[in-house]
Design a protein around this motif. Structure first.
Motif, mmCIF file in Angstrom:
data_model
loop_
_atom_site.group_PDB
_atom_site.id
_atom_site.type_symbol
_atom_site.label_atom_id
_atom_site.label_comp_id
_atom_site.label_asym_id
_atom_site.label_seq_id
_atom_site.Cartn_x
_atom_site.Cartn_y
_atom_site.Cartn_z
ATOM 1 N N ASN A 64 5.654 0.382 10.187
ATOM 2 C CA ASN A 64 4.303 0.146 8.994
ATOM 3 C C ASN A 64 4.188 1.600 7.773
ATOM 4 O OD1 ASN A 64 3.489 -1.702 10.464
ATOM 5 N ND2 ASN A 64 2.252 -0.506 11.338
ATOM 6 N N LEU A 65 5.446 2.129 8.004
ATOM 7 C CA LEU A 65 5.522 2.943 6.902
ATOM 8 C C LEU A 65 5.823 2.438 5.734
ATOM 9 C CD1 LEU A 65 4.764 6.264 6.051
ATOM 10 C CD2 LEU A 65 7.058 6.420 6.429
ATOM 11 N N ASN A 73 8.896 -6.832 8.925
ATOM 12 C CA ASN A 73 8.330 -6.404 7.655
ATOM 13 C C ASN A 73 8.876 -7.322 6.456
ATOM 14 O OD1 ASN A 73 6.122 -4.596 9.000
ATOM 15 N ND2 ASN A 73 6.930 -3.128 7.928
ATOM 16 N N LEU A 74 10.089 -7.082 6.153
ATOM 17 C CA LEU A 74 10.829 -7.650 5.732
ATOM 18 C C LEU A 74 11.144 -9.522 5.657
ATOM 19 C CD1 LEU A 74 14.285 -5.206 6.319
ATOM 20 C CD2 LEU A 74 12.750 -5.691 4.133
ATOM 21 N N PHE A 88 9.110 -2.480 -2.504
ATOM 22 C CA PHE A 88 8.581 -0.959 -1.602
ATOM 23 C C PHE A 88 7.510 -0.410 -2.453
ATOM 24 C CE2 PHE A 88 9.925 2.655 -0.193
ATOM 25 C CZ PHE A 88 10.771 2.329 0.470
ATOM 26 N N ARG A 89 7.369 -0.291 -3.404
ATOM 27 C CA ARG A 89 6.341 0.299 -3.843
ATOM 28 C C ARG A 89 4.954 -0.131 -3.469
ATOM 29 N NH1 ARG A 89 8.048 2.966 -9.365
ATOM 30 N NH2 ARG A 89 8.236 4.790 -8.746
ATOM 31 N N GLU A 90 4.467 -1.587 -3.942
ATOM 32 C CA GLU A 90 3.442 -2.145 -3.431
ATOM 33 C C GLU A 90 3.360 -1.412 -1.802
ATOM 34 O OE1 GLU A 90 0.581 -6.121 -3.385
ATOM 35 O OE2 GLU A 90 2.404 -5.540 -4.446
ATOM 36 N N TYR A 91 3.594 -1.796 -0.715
ATOM 37 C CA TYR A 91 3.972 -1.924 0.566
ATOM 38 C C TYR A 91 3.801 -0.454 1.003
ATOM 39 C CZ TYR A 91 4.546 -2.419 5.300
ATOM 40 O OH TYR A 91 4.061 -2.630 6.692
ATOM 41 N N THR A 92 4.539 0.102 0.580
ATOM 42 C CA THR A 92 4.313 1.674 0.478
ATOM 43 C C THR A 92 2.880 2.615 0.120
ATOM 44 O OG1 THR A 92 6.748 2.376 1.001
ATOM 45 C CG2 THR A 92 5.491 4.149 0.512
ATOM 46 N N ARG A 93 2.245 2.528 -0.926
ATOM 47 C CA ARG A 93 1.092 2.569 -1.368
ATOM 48 C C ARG A 93 -0.192 2.457 0.597
ATOM 49 N NH1 ARG A 93 0.685 0.844 -6.761
ATOM 50 N NH2 ARG A 93 1.987 -1.473 -5.829
ATOM 51 N N VAL A 94 0.452 1.383 0.695
ATOM 52 C CA VAL A 94 -0.985 1.429 2.114
ATOM 53 C C VAL A 94 -0.409 1.584 2.590
ATOM 54 C CG1 VAL A 94 -1.628 -1.254 3.259
ATOM 55 C CG2 VAL A 94 -1.179 -1.022 0.720
ATOM 56 N N ALA A 96 1.680 4.269 3.986
ATOM 57 C CA ALA A 96 2.353 5.519 3.798
ATOM 58 C C ALA A 96 0.734 6.151 4.396
ATOM 59 C CB ALA A 96 3.206 6.218 2.720
ATOM 60 N N PRO A 97 -0.076 6.167 3.816
ATOM 61 C CA PRO A 97 -0.879 6.787 4.067
ATOM 62 C C PRO A 97 -2.118 5.864 5.369
ATOM 63 C CG PRO A 97 -1.539 5.222 2.134
ATOM 64 C CD PRO A 97 -0.371 5.223 2.600
ATOM 65 N N SER A 98 -2.127 4.552 5.645
ATOM 66 C CA SER A 98 -1.880 4.699 7.499
ATOM 67 C C SER A 98 -0.923 5.287 8.664
ATOM 68 C CB SER A 98 -2.361 2.811 6.740
ATOM 69 O OG SER A 98 -1.317 2.969 7.183
ATOM 70 N N THR A 99 0.229 4.748 8.570
ATOM 71 C CA THR A 99 1.065 5.580 8.964
ATOM 72 C C THR A 99 0.838 6.783 9.042
ATOM 73 O OG1 THR A 99 2.868 3.573 8.841
ATOM 74 C CG2 THR A 99 3.407 5.621 9.858
#
Length: 120
Positions: A64-65, A73-74, A88-94, A96-99
């Motif tokens: 999920n990172l 995810n893809l 990529f950026r939009e997904y990672t904004r959510v 990364a913190p949760s993971t």
């Protein structure tokens, strides 16, 4: 423990293993990482059962990172493209913190469960 055994009962070894699984899951995706690591679980000796738990838990959550962390995810991003372009950026904004919060918060619980259930 045998001197050849990696001691996952040691918090430092556990943290390094979890970090390597987290990074590897996002460099090559979580399924290929599990296939690569699986044959080497024996190095954990009496901690092998716990190593399997850590590998399965961390690789699943680590997916999920980032967007490329899991093939699922893809697939979702591709299928949703007609409705929303998920980058990529939009997904990672959510993701990364949760993971990055979930893995350190849950590893002690996993260790405790393994210790009480598996008798590490």
């Amino acid at each position: 423990p045998d001197s050849e055994e990696a001691n996952l009962g040691n918090s430092g070894v556990l943290a390094i293993f979890a970090l390597l699984v987290l990074i590897g899951s996002n460099v090559m995706s979580n399924v290929p990482l599990v296939l690569l690591v699986s044959p080497e679980i024996h190095v954990f000796g009496r901690y092998s059962n716990f190593a399997w738990l850590v590998l399965s838990w961390v690789s699943t959550v680590a997916g999920n990172l980032t967007l490329v962390g899991s093939v699922a995810n893809l697939i979702v991003a591709e299928k949703a493209r007609t409705h929303h372009e998920l980058g990529f950026r939009e997904y990672t904004r959510v993701g990364a913190p949760s993971t990055l919060l979930l893995i350190p918060a849950t590893l002690p619980v996993l260790w405790w469960l393994a210790d009480t259930r598996l008798g590490m």
